[in-house]
Design an enzyme around this catalytic site. Structure first.
Site, PDB file in Angstrom:
ATOM      1  N   CYS A  40       0.911  -0.879  -0.253  1.00  0.00           N
ATOM      2  CA  CYS A  40      -0.338   0.129   0.680  1.00  0.00           C
ATOM      3  C   CYS A  40       0.927   1.546   0.068  1.00  0.00           C
ATOM      4  CB  CYS A  40      -0.891   0.253   1.612  1.00  0.00           C
ATOM      5  SG  CYS A  40      -1.630   1.557   1.489  1.00  0.00           S
ATOM      6  N   SER A  42       0.253   3.758   1.688  1.00  0.00           N
ATOM      7  CA  SER A  42       1.244   4.640   3.250  1.00  0.00           C
ATOM      8  C   SER A  42       2.723   3.684   3.653  1.00  0.00           C
ATOM      9  CB  SER A  42      -0.164   4.051   3.797  1.00  0.00           C
ATOM     10  OG  SER A  42      -1.575   4.429   3.376  1.00  0.00           O
ATOM     11  N   HIS A  45       4.841   6.334   2.065  1.00  0.00           N
ATOM     12  CA  HIS A  45       4.145   7.428   2.150  1.00  0.00           C
ATOM     13  C   HIS A  45       5.966   6.978   3.766  1.00  0.00           C
ATOM     14  CE1 HIS A  45       1.566   9.928   0.263  1.00  0.00           C
ATOM     15  NE2 HIS A  45       0.986   9.177   1.032  1.00  0.00           N
ATOM     16  N   HIS A  63       1.363  -4.174   6.046  1.00  0.00           N
ATOM     17  CA  HIS A  63      -0.568  -3.852   6.912  1.00  0.00           C
ATOM     18  C   HIS A  63      -1.768  -4.518   5.846  1.00  0.00           C
ATOM     19  CE1 HIS A  63      -0.252   0.078   4.514  1.00  0.00           C
ATOM     20  NE2 HIS A  63      -1.737   0.504   4.315  1.00  0.00           N
ATOM     21  N   CYS A 168      -6.493  -2.847   3.774  1.00  0.00           N
ATOM     22  CA  CYS A 168      -6.931  -1.695   3.627  1.00  0.00           C
ATOM     23  C   CYS A 168      -7.465  -1.424   2.680  1.00  0.00           C
ATOM     24  CB  CYS A 168      -4.916  -1.450   3.754  1.00  0.00           C
ATOM     25  SG  CYS A 168      -5.126   0.320   3.856  1.00  0.00           S
TER      26      CYS A 168
HETATM   27  P1  PAD Z   1      -0.522   4.156  -5.658  1.00  0.00           P
HETATM   28  O1  PAD Z   1       0.729   4.910  -5.766  1.00  0.00           O
HETATM   29  O2  PAD Z   1      -1.074   3.166  -5.528  1.00  0.00           O
HETATM   30  O3  PAD Z   1      -1.965   5.028  -6.505  1.00  0.00           O
HETATM   31  C1  PAD Z   1      -1.949   5.937  -7.051  1.00  0.00           C
HETATM   32  C2  PAD Z   1      -2.289   5.938  -7.692  1.00  0.00           C
HETATM   33  O4  PAD Z   1      -2.419   8.134  -7.919  1.00  0.00           O
HETATM   34  C3  PAD Z   1      -1.007   6.172  -9.130  1.00  0.00           C
HETATM   35  O5  PAD Z   1      -1.852   5.171 -10.008  1.00  0.00           O
HETATM   36  C4  PAD Z   1      -0.524   7.184 -10.000  1.00  0.00           C
HETATM   37  O6  PAD Z   1      -0.197   6.779 -11.146  1.00  0.00           O
HETATM   38  C5  PAD Z   1      -1.485   8.668  -9.929  1.00  0.00           C
HETATM   39  N1  PAD Z   1      -0.861   9.921  -9.473  1.00  0.00           N
HETATM   40  C6  PAD Z   1      -0.242  10.143  -9.287  1.00  0.00           C
HETATM   41  N2  PAD Z   1       0.098  11.732  -8.945  1.00  0.00           N
HETATM   42  C7  PAD Z   1      -0.928  12.091  -9.906  1.00  0.00           C
HETATM   43  C8  PAD Z   1      -1.620  13.058 -10.515  1.00  0.00           C
HETATM   44  N3  PAD Z   1      -1.416  13.794 -10.579  1.00  0.00           N
HETATM   45  N4  PAD Z   1      -2.527  13.285 -11.351  1.00  0.00           N
HETATM   46  C9  PAD Z   1      -3.555  12.089 -11.091  1.00  0.00           C
HETATM   47  N5  PAD Z   1      -3.114  10.705 -10.713  1.00  0.00           N
HETATM   48  C10 PAD Z   1      -2.156  10.538  -9.894  1.00  0.00           C
HETATM   49  O7  PAD Z   1      -1.441   4.476  -4.409  1.00  0.00           O
HETATM   50  P2  PAD Z   1      -2.399   3.762  -3.698  1.00  0.00           P
HETATM   51  O8  PAD Z   1      -3.624   3.737  -3.754  1.00  0.00           O
HETATM   52  O9  PAD Z   1      -1.783   2.502  -2.121  1.00  0.00           O
HETATM   53  O10 PAD Z   1      -3.053   4.761  -2.245  1.00  0.00           O
HETATM   54  C11 PAD Z   1      -2.815   5.986  -2.600  1.00  0.00           C
HETATM   55  C12 PAD Z   1      -3.310   7.239  -1.556  1.00  0.00           C
HETATM   56  O11 PAD Z   1      -4.307   6.854  -0.709  1.00  0.00           O
HETATM   57  C13 PAD Z   1      -2.163   7.424  -0.765  1.00  0.00           C
HETATM   58  O12 PAD Z   1      -1.493   8.713  -0.320  1.00  0.00           O
HETATM   59  C14 PAD Z   1      -2.112   6.171   0.651  1.00  0.00           C
HETATM   60  O13 PAD Z   1      -1.627   6.644   1.756  1.00  0.00           O
HETATM   61  C15 PAD Z   1      -3.378   6.736   1.082  1.00  0.00           C
HETATM   62  C16 PAD Z   1      -4.280   5.926   1.959  1.00  0.00           C
HETATM   63  N6  PAD Z   1      -5.110   6.060   2.290  1.00  0.00           N
HETATM   64  C17 PAD Z   1      -5.998   5.755   3.763  1.00  0.00           C
HETATM   65  C18 PAD Z   1      -6.874   5.837   3.910  1.00  0.00           C
HETATM   66  O14 PAD Z   1      -7.495   5.556   5.389  1.00  0.00           O
HETATM   67  N7  PAD Z   1      -7.262   7.361   3.745  1.00  0.00           N
HETATM   68  C19 PAD Z   1      -5.416   4.383   3.743  1.00  0.00           C
HETATM   69  C20 PAD Z   1      -4.581   3.187   2.941  1.00  0.00           C
HETATM   70  C21 PAD Z   1      -4.153   3.901   1.986  1.00  0.00           C
HETATM   71 ZN    ZN Z   2      -2.784   0.645   3.448  1.00  0.00          ZN
END
Ligand code: PAD
Ligand code: ZN
Length: 365
Positions: A40, A42, A45, A63, A168
């Site tokens: 993931c 996160s 990060h 996780h 997640c």
């Molecule tokens: P990921 O890296 O798999 O996907 C991110 C996507 O965004 C990729 O497809 C990229 O190509 C695309 N991207 C990057 N820059 C841009 C842009 N400027 N415009 C459009 N698209 C773009 O990430 P993920 O899906 O694992 O996680 C996404 C976010 O969600 C990340 O910040 C993560 O920490 C967060 C998250 N939040 C929670 C929560 O509870 N709020 C839980 C899990 C993950």
């Molecule tokens: Zn996660």
């Protein structure tokens, strides 16, 4: 005492597979044999925070765990050895103001096994040195030790190396659409960022009966992938202003726009995509300030956050797995690659290209 192989992050350098010592489960604890752990953003990060300094190390990340209960400590009643489980990375206490109110994702006292960070006795050691459980789990390992509220029993016929993602990304994404935003049938929706989280927001909006679901990403291959989850349209944000492109497709503004990347600029885009009374939902972890036009609040636009899909894990996780087993949500196309533990750094390199939805790590591969 169990000795296991784990991928350990010790600072700015890549993770290394090491032998880690793990205590037997104590009262209220569950020892889980990890079958699979999703990768993931996160955790990316966390890796980036280790490169710039503020992350405490050594730590074991990961996780999004599907596993099998190996042993339970005294007093554990909801699971037993041999049960299939998905880990809920933020166990809720069930007793605080937010839990009593039903907002379990907001629990103030998560029984977090990141014990060295919370001052309690650490449970993982490397040659006597305490090792943290990142995001409370430590899934890039052969085993993890969780509090009882951090494991959810799931049906035995669900493939753990797929439904681990419900730990997640799936719960976060589908939950953001259904639980947090409560997307209504017939509404027009945009999702910015089509990783493991964003693709699940797309299918959450589809489940809720959205009319248009406009998927936005800077990687062209994500268009065809998003269509498999229910996106009706795709905007390549690398080719121009995505706000104008989305509005052109929708014939105006949207009811909901979701940010699933973690950038201030895309939060602003999401806010600008929604119509008066509409809702922009921030799901990405945004480590910076966000700018939005203040006068838009007179149009009753809403800018809201979503954590872990506003989920009640013991309820949502089995229900999402049933939806998958019934063919009502797509998890198979989320798994882009499977890798053994020793390739965990390569899985994060894949994530940085934006080409994969999710990689899944097999700690015994
Ligand atoms: P990921 O890296 O798999 O996907 C991110 C996507 O965004 C990729 O497809 C990229 O190509 C695309 N991207 C990057 N820059 C841009 C842009 N400027 N415009 C459009 N698209 C773009 O990430 P993920 O899906 O694992 O996680 C996404 C976010 O969600 C990340 O910040 C993560 O920490 C967060 C998250 N939040 C929670 C929560 O509870 N709020 C839980 C899990 C993950
Ligand atoms: Zn996660």
């Amino acid at each position: 005492m169990t000795t296991m192989q784990s991928a350990v992050l010790r600072g700015p350098d890549p993770m290394q597979v090491e032998s880690i010592d793990l205590g037997a489960p104590e009262a209220g604890e569950v020892l889980v044999r990890v079958v699979a752990c999703g990768v993931c953003h996160s955790d990316l990060h966390s890796i980036n925070r280790a490169k710039s300094g503020p992350l405490r190390t050594p730590v074991i990340l990961g996780h999004e765990v599907g596993g099998i209960v190996e042993e339970v400590g005294p007093g554990v009643t909801s699971v037993k050895a041999g049960d299939h489980v998905v880990v809920a990375f933020r166990p809720n206490c069930g007793q605080c103001y937010f839990c009593l109110r039903g907002d379990l994702a907001l629990c103030e006292r998560p029984d977090n096994p990141d014990r060295a960070a919370t001052g309690a006795r650490p449970r993982l050691h490397s040659s006597g040195e305490p090792v943290l459980q990142g995001v409370g789990v430590a899934g890039y390992s052969e085993y993890t030790l969780m509090p009882e509220r951090g494991v959810v029993k799931v049906r035995d016929d669900a493939p753990l190396d797929v439904v681990c993602l419900v730990g997640c990304g799936v719960t976060t994404g589908v939950g953001a659409a259904i639980n947090t935003a409560k997307v209504h049938a017939g509404s027009d929706v945009a999702v910015i960022g089509l990783g493991g989280v964003g693709l699940n927001i797309v299918q959450g909006a589809r489940l809720a009966g959205a009319r248009r679901i406009i998927a936005v990403d800077t990687v062209a291959s994500k268009g065809a992938l998003a269509a498999k989850f229910g996106a009706t349209d795709f905007v390549n944000a690398a080719e121009g202003d995505p706000v104008a492109a989305v509005q052109k497709i929708a014939g105006g503004y949207l009811d909901y726009a979701f940010e699933a990347i973690g950038l201030g600029v895309t939060v602003t885009q999401a806010f600008n995509m929604v119509r008066r009374g509409g809702t922009a939902v921030v799901v990405g972890v945004v480590g910076q300030d966000v700018t939005v036009p203040g006068l838009a609040f007179l149009g009753e636009k809403k800018l809201i956050g979503s954590f872990f899909g506003s989920a009640r894990p013991q309820y949502d996780i089995p229900r999402l797995i049933d939806l998958y087993m019934d063919g009502k949500i797509n998890l198979d196309d989320l798994v882009s690659k499977r890798r053994p533990l020793r390739e965990v750094n390569e899985a994060f390199a894949d994530m940085e290209t934006g080409e994969v939805a999710r990689s899944v790590i097999n700690p015994r591969g």
